[in-house]
Structure formats: structure tokens, C-alpha cells
Scaffold this motif. Sequence first.
Motif, mmCIF file in Angstrom:
data_model
loop_
_atom_site.group_PDB
_atom_site.id
_atom_site.type_symbol
_atom_site.label_atom_id
_atom_site.label_comp_id
_atom_site.label_asym_id
_atom_site.label_seq_id
_atom_site.Cartn_x
_atom_site.Cartn_y
_atom_site.Cartn_z
ATOM 1 N N MET A 58 0.796 -5.310 -7.278
ATOM 2 C CA MET A 58 1.923 -4.608 -6.147
ATOM 3 C C MET A 58 3.238 -5.225 -6.507
ATOM 4 S SD MET A 58 0.180 -4.097 -3.398
ATOM 5 C CE MET A 58 -2.294 -4.332 -2.280
ATOM 6 N N ARG A 59 3.898 -5.197 -6.838
ATOM 7 C CA ARG A 59 4.607 -5.717 -8.040
ATOM 8 C C ARG A 59 4.878 -4.691 -8.409
ATOM 9 N NH1 ARG A 59 8.558 -9.928 -6.118
ATOM 10 N NH2 ARG A 59 9.562 -8.166 -7.192
ATOM 11 N N LEU A 60 4.474 -4.479 -9.781
ATOM 12 C CA LEU A 60 4.551 -3.802 -10.643
ATOM 13 C C LEU A 60 4.398 -2.056 -9.931
ATOM 14 C CD1 LEU A 60 2.586 -5.341 -13.757
ATOM 15 C CD2 LEU A 60 5.393 -5.581 -12.856
ATOM 16 N N SER A 61 3.583 -1.962 -8.960
ATOM 17 C CA SER A 61 3.492 -0.628 -8.533
ATOM 18 C C SER A 61 4.949 -0.584 -7.548
ATOM 19 C CB SER A 61 2.567 0.012 -7.121
ATOM 20 O OG SER A 61 2.349 0.283 -6.227
ATOM 21 N N ASP A 62 6.012 -1.219 -7.172
ATOM 22 C CA ASP A 62 7.022 -1.015 -6.566
ATOM 23 C C ASP A 62 7.655 -2.121 -6.415
ATOM 24 O OD1 ASP A 62 9.237 -0.755 -5.291
ATOM 25 O OD2 ASP A 62 8.171 1.148 -4.369
ATOM 26 N N PRO A 89 7.016 -0.988 0.461
ATOM 27 C CA PRO A 89 6.538 0.637 1.032
ATOM 28 C C PRO A 89 5.677 1.138 0.950
ATOM 29 C CG PRO A 89 8.356 0.527 -0.449
ATOM 30 C CD PRO A 89 7.636 -0.400 0.144
ATOM 31 N N ALA A 90 4.557 1.959 1.867
ATOM 32 C CA ALA A 90 3.542 2.161 1.878
ATOM 33 C C ALA A 90 2.785 2.291 1.169
ATOM 34 C CB ALA A 90 3.317 2.782 3.765
ATOM 35 N N ARG A 91 3.660 3.803 0.161
ATOM 36 C CA ARG A 91 3.087 4.440 -0.404
ATOM 37 C C ARG A 91 2.528 3.744 -1.871
ATOM 38 N NH1 ARG A 91 6.193 10.362 -1.550
ATOM 39 N NH2 ARG A 91 5.632 11.397 0.340
ATOM 40 N N ALA A 92 3.429 2.145 -2.178
ATOM 41 C CA ALA A 92 3.282 1.757 -3.777
ATOM 42 C C ALA A 92 2.331 0.971 -2.616
ATOM 43 C CB ALA A 92 4.541 0.852 -3.212
ATOM 44 N N VAL A 93 2.016 0.400 -1.398
ATOM 45 C CA VAL A 93 0.814 -0.835 -1.387
ATOM 46 C C VAL A 93 -0.441 0.335 -1.228
ATOM 47 C CG1 VAL A 93 -0.112 -2.131 0.605
ATOM 48 C CG2 VAL A 93 2.640 -1.587 0.146
ATOM 49 N N LEU A 94 -0.419 1.327 -0.937
ATOM 50 C CA LEU A 94 -1.460 2.464 -0.891
ATOM 51 C C LEU A 94 -1.968 2.721 -2.536
ATOM 52 C CD1 LEU A 94 -1.048 4.038 2.194
ATOM 53 C CD2 LEU A 94 -2.830 2.489 1.761
ATOM 54 N N GLN A 95 -1.010 2.414 -3.343
ATOM 55 C CA GLN A 95 -1.138 3.209 -4.767
ATOM 56 C C GLN A 95 -1.890 2.020 -4.977
ATOM 57 O OE1 GLN A 95 1.224 5.404 -6.860
ATOM 58 N NE2 GLN A 95 0.928 4.146 -8.872
ATOM 59 N N ALA A 96 -1.284 0.686 -4.624
ATOM 60 C CA ALA A 96 -1.768 -0.805 -6.084
ATOM 61 C C ALA A 96 -3.083 -1.032 -5.362
ATOM 62 C CB ALA A 96 -0.861 -1.883 -5.849
ATOM 63 N N GLU A 97 -3.429 -0.667 -4.069
ATOM 64 C CA GLU A 97 -4.581 -1.547 -3.223
ATOM 65 C C GLU A 97 -5.789 -2.044 -4.480
ATOM 66 O OE1 GLU A 97 -6.981 -1.386 0.818
ATOM 67 O OE2 GLU A 97 -5.680 0.565 0.299
ATOM 68 N N ARG A 98 -6.245 -0.608 -4.578
ATOM 69 C CA ARG A 98 -7.905 -0.816 -5.649
ATOM 70 C C ARG A 98 -7.404 -1.711 -6.435
ATOM 71 N NH1 ARG A 98 -11.860 -2.036 -4.476
ATOM 72 N NH2 ARG A 98 -11.865 -1.036 -2.525
#
Length: 289
Positions: A58-62, A89-98
Motif C-alpha cells: 500500500m505505502r509503496l503505491s502511494d 487515495p482511492a486510485r492507489a489503494v485499488l492499484q495496490a489491492e491485488r
Amino acid sequence: MLSSSQIEPVVRMALAEDAPWGDITSESLIPEGALATASLIAREPGVFSGGEVFTAAMRLSDARIRVAELVDDGARFETGAVLATVTGPARAVLQAERVGLNFVQRMSGIATLTARYVTETAGTAARIVDTRKTTPGLRAFERHAVRSGGGFNHRFSLSDAVMAKDNHLAVLTAGGRDLTQALREVRTRLGHTVHLEVEVDRLDQIESVLAAGVDTIMLDNFSLEQLREGVTLIAGRALIEASGSVNLDTVGAIARSGVDIISVGALTHSVHSLDLGLDIAVGPWPDQP
């Protein structure tokens, strides 16, 4: 514990693999300023592992994402438990989810399976240990998960100890060379801190190996009767490792034979990833008060 130097390169590589040029789905559907809150939820019971790895994804995504880890690695949980919460930020959370889920699901699966093996050996002195049958690139994560489940780690790599298995011994004794003498010569070339383990697959090999002054003898694919006889023959002169034909149905009896160590490749090569999910709520939208 895992260190940041072990976690970050692997997680960065996974994030880059999953979104090499960004997450076009989230960038197309989710406004740039939208915020998200999410909960890491257990869909089945188990033992947790990988909290730091999930947080790193999560943190490395944002860097603006905040993760609250609600359970420690090694903690048992039931279906429906909230294991962590995420805000950012929603975009970053969704990007890191998987990526975050892939790591924590696999690690928790390993921890859960390991805990089952440890439970089966309760009341004995035998340690459950892993092997080098790990996913390339993920050894540090998977072996951390074994520890989370109450198990122990074998040598981390080929550089950590001398472990002579059947193919090594075949080459070492080629041409009729005496096994004991050959192993003694190996010992003289090793530093005083280097552990020497030798695999045997027959009872009649034990005395020859012991005479060389080895630290551990691996009894490979021995029957229960042979394990008990091997323990009697070795009589505390070396640590005894049992390997081969180990599963949840056999591990208890193997432990009761008197061995010190039971190595289980299935902990990492045949594991079921635990069913964990990330429940996400997105908002507020940028044009809302």
C-alpha cells in the motif's frame, strides 16, 4: 522479523509487474481526488502472516496511504475478523489491492498450514522445519510465514551449511572411496562454525556417517520402525532429521519416533492461499462538500 531491505525490492517488483504503466481502470473510473477506506477481512479462519508486506504494498503505491495492522503475525483469527484497515487515495489503494492480497493470502496460508503441523506434533520435542522448496524470489517471505505458524527454518540457502545428499555422496565415494574417510576430509576443510549434515537412506549407512563426526543425520524416507531403530543407533551422537513421506496424517507418529527435526517441503510448495478480502468504500468525490 522481515527487514525493509527484504520487503521493498520484492514488493516494488510486484507492483511494477502488475501496473507497468499505471492502472488504467482506476485512472479511467475513479476521480483523482477520491479517497478510500478499506478493511482486510478474513473469509475463513487461520493464522496471520505478512502484515508488513501488505502495508508495504500500500505505502509503496502511494506514501499517503495509511495502514493500521490490527493483528500481529502469528495471531489466530476467525472468519469475519478485521485484520487491518487502510485509508488513502482511492486510485492507489485499488492499484495496490491485488499485490497486497496476493502476498498476505499466501503467507497466511503458509502460517496456517504450519500451525496444523505444529499442533500434530504437540507433546514431542520435534521441530517442524521448512525446506528450500520455496517460490523463487519469495523465500524470505515464505520462511517468515513458517515462523509465524510456529515452525522453524532450515538453512536459508546453499551458502549456509554443508548438506550432503544422495547425489553428493555418490560423487564423493565414486570409485569405491571410503565414506567415513571422505567425510572426515570434508570436515577438515570446513570452518569451525559450519554445520555438516548428511542424508542416509539405509540404516547400515549410519555408523559410517557418525564416525566422521557429522552434526546432523537426515533419515530420508525411513519407515516408522526404521526411524525408531535409527534413533536408537544414533543415541544422541548427532541431531536427527526425518524427511520424506511427511504429511498431516503421518507427522505425529514421526515426531513420536524420537527425531529432533521434521522437514516438510509441503509447507511452501503445496500450500493453499488463505481466503482474505479487501472491502473498499470510495468517497468523497472531489466535487462533493
